[in-house]
Design a protein around this motif. Structure first.
Motif, PDB file in Angstrom:
ATOM      1  N   ASP A 144       0.849  -1.188   0.000  1.00 18.03           N
ATOM      2  CA  ASP A 144       0.000   0.000   0.000  1.00 18.03           C
ATOM      3  C   ASP A 144       0.886   1.241   0.000  1.00 18.03           C
ATOM      4  O   ASP A 144       1.768   1.370   0.868  1.00 18.03           O
TER       5      ASP A 144
ATOM      6  N   ASN B 105      -0.834  -4.576   0.605  1.00 18.33           N
ATOM      7  CA  ASN B 105      -2.143  -4.137   0.129  1.00 18.33           C
ATOM      8  C   ASN B 105      -3.146  -5.297   0.169  1.00 18.33           C
ATOM      9  O   ASN B 105      -2.796  -6.432   0.500  1.00 18.33           O
ATOM     10  N   ARG B 106      -4.392  -4.995  -0.166  1.00 21.29           N
ATOM     11  CA  ARG B 106      -5.467  -5.974  -0.042  1.00 21.29           C
ATOM     12  C   ARG B 106      -5.204  -7.234  -0.878  1.00 21.29           C
ATOM     13  O   ARG B 106      -5.355  -8.362  -0.378  1.00 21.29           O
ATOM     14  N   GLN B 107      -4.782  -7.047  -2.173  1.00 21.39           N
ATOM     15  CA  GLN B 107      -4.599  -8.195  -3.035  1.00 21.39           C
ATOM     16  C   GLN B 107      -3.501  -9.114  -2.531  1.00 21.39           C
ATOM     17  O   GLN B 107      -3.629 -10.342  -2.557  1.00 21.39           O
TER      18      GLN B 107
ATOM     19  N   ARG C  21      -3.036  -3.297   4.962  1.00 21.46           N
ATOM     20  CA  ARG C  21      -4.207  -2.415   4.927  1.00 21.46           C
ATOM     21  C   ARG C  21      -5.228  -3.066   3.999  1.00 21.46           C
ATOM     22  O   ARG C  21      -4.976  -3.266   2.819  1.00 21.46           O
ATOM     23  N   PHE C  22      -6.406  -3.360   4.565  1.00 19.78           N
ATOM     24  CA  PHE C  22      -7.415  -4.083   3.801  1.00 19.78           C
ATOM     25  C   PHE C  22      -8.281  -3.138   2.977  1.00 19.78           C
ATOM     26  O   PHE C  22      -8.889  -3.542   1.994  1.00 19.78           O
ATOM     27  N   GLY C  23      -8.314  -1.877   3.384  1.00 19.31           N
ATOM     28  CA  GLY C  23      -9.079  -0.884   2.654  1.00 19.31           C
ATOM     29  C   GLY C  23      -9.516   0.235   3.584  1.00 19.31           C
ATOM     30  O   GLY C  23      -9.960  -0.025   4.713  1.00 19.31           O
TER      31      GLY C  23
END
Length: 487
Positions: free
Chosen positions: A329, A336-338, A401-403
């Protein structure tokens, strides 16, 4: 290999290089070890001019340490049967092709190279103390005879092929493109038809290859180098050829003595073949220029290596940046989420025996922070919280960080209770002091957390594990925030 159409064209060509009957008979006699020397002498005596040349050759500088040969028998004994046959063929073919006067083909250059190659092959084999010089001399002398054959069957087109070639090695490629075979293959086919030994024809077939060994050269590899040695005299920039051959020709003294020995034999041999003697070289100057060229090429190679290293380092840096862009992120520096989903899939598959804990966190009242202090401070809060999570996590934990203001922590090998203790420690730390200070104002933040694990919650898929932790996080929100829910 020579294809059928090309073979037939060669067979049908009336001007194809041919061997006189006398020489053909000598070849057949020499192939039979039972043939007595007087029989071969009798056959050669049918051609007085050829006999005279053989006797003259036996008395050139190469054999000057011996008593002069006065008879053909003495000449043959001195030359050896293989060399006698080779020279008889060479004399006959050179006279025959000179009488034909083919247009668009430089016969002088052709026979200069053939003769120089033969001398070079013998001198190299002698310097390396290898035997069978006679067969070697024959093969070296005739290694390019296929060029005469190609010109005989297709003069105009072959002249264009020769003109396109930038070097003798390049000529073989141009010939294969034009005819499906090169002159070495055609020469091997011709010499087999003439009755020369299988080894001689085989050596001619591979005469334009490069030696496999750099040390301990074999006799056939001397032939592979012979044409290139001839190019020291006959091709432009002979020092470049010397530099090219350096791996196979030992030290500088060996190369100097070899070039000198070849050069000493050239004038009388050229005179006997009635061709111009290749220009005389200064071995010392030639080797010095070759050494300078090798130094220059080495410096260029080093520069190329440095450039490639720099390009590789640049590529690594770009790959690292790309990897970071794909996995991290950009604001918080966390996964990051992916990438979190990819890690979760991998660890979930490995968690059939060991458990997999998951902590789902959501900052409380984050919208109010943005509304009261602005988005720049909101970004600083996210970065500070990310730093706190990284600082408190073990090395084997995966933090991301998931979002938005949601964060996820994967804990491979840790059960639901372990994950809950870790989540409680994060909450306590936030309760005990401000997350950061902004313009002398402490910024306090709390977090709502949901905890789950694969085994304790009997999850069948990674999505189910996330969903359970997410629902428990929302339960924490609905229960007053600033707490951990694990069941």
């Amino acid at each position: 290999m020579v294809n059928m159409a090309l073979r037939q064209a060669l067979i049908d060509c009336p001007s194809l290089p041919s061997i006189p009957a006398v020489v053909q008979e000598v070849i057949a006699q020499a192939a039979n070890p039972e043939t007595p020397l007087p029989a071969i002498v009798a056959t050669l005596n049918q051609d007085p001019a050829l006999t005279a040349r053989l006797i003259s050759l036996a008395n050139v500088v190469y054999y000057s340490h011996l008593q002069p040969a006065e008879t053909l028998s003495e000449a043959i004994e001195r030359l050896g049967m293989d060399m006698t046959v080779a020279l008889a063929m060479g004399f006959s073919l050179s006279v025959d092709s000179a009488n034909a006067e083919p247009r668009g083909f430089d016969l002088q250059h052709f026979w200069q190279r053939a003769l120089t190659s033969s001398i070079a092959a013998q001198e190299l084999a002698s310097a390396l103390q290898l035997s069978d010089h006679g067969t070697l001399g024959t093969a070296a002398l005739l290694q390019d005879i296929g060029m005469l054959a190609l010109h005989a069957i297709d003069a105009q087109r072959y002249a264009e092929v020769v003109s396109r070639a930038k070097s003798h090695d390049d000529l073989a490629l141009e010939e294969r493109l034009a005819y499906g075979a090169d002159h070495a293959e055609i020469g091997a086919w011709l010499t087999r038809r003439w009755g020369l030994s299988p080894s001689c024809s085989d050596w001619i077939r591979y005469s334009h290859d490069r030696p496999v060994h750099e040390e301990g050269l074999e006799i056939k590899e001397c032939l592979m180098l012979s044409g290139r040695l001839a190019d020291i005299w006959l091709a432009p920039n002979g020092h470049e050829t010397v530099a090219e051959l350096e791996p196979w020709l030992g030290d500088e003294r060996f190369r100097s003595e070899l070039i000198g020995s070849i050069q000493r034999r050239l004038p009388q041999m050229a005179s006997l073949f009635e061709i111009r003697t290749p220009h005389e070289l200064d071995p010392t100057q030639l080797l010095m220029e070759a050494k300078q060229l090798l130094v220059q090429r080495n410096l260029q190679l080093q520069a190329q290596v440095r450039q490639r290293d720099e390009e590789l380092e640049s590529a690594r840096a770009r790959n690292s940046q790309l990897d970071r862009a794909v996995r991290y992120d950009p604001l918080t520096g966390l996964y990051n989420r992916q990438h979190l989903i990819n890690l979760l899939d991998r660890h979930f598959a490995d968690a059939e025996q060991e458990d997999l804990g998951l902590v789902f966190l959501d900052l409380d009242h984050f919208k109010q922070i943005n509304d009261q202090h602005g988005h720049p401070l909101g970004d600083e809060v996210l970065k500070a919280f990310a730093g706190l999570l990284k600082g408190m996590s073990r090395q084997d934990a995966h933090v991301g960080r998931f979002g938005g203001e949601e964060f996820l922590i994967l804990l491979p090998g840790r059960n639901r209770d372990d994950a809950a203790h870790f989540a409680e420690a994060i909450c306590r730390t936030l309760r005990n002091g401000p997350l950061l200070v902004h313009e002398d104002t402490p910024i306090h933040v709390t977090v709502s957390v949901g905890v789950a694990s694969r085994l304790a919650d009997q999850c069948e898929s990674p999505d189910e594990l996330v969903h359970i932790a997410d629902q428990r996080m929302y339960f924490s929100k609905r229960s007053g925030r600033n707490r951990v829910t694990l069941a």
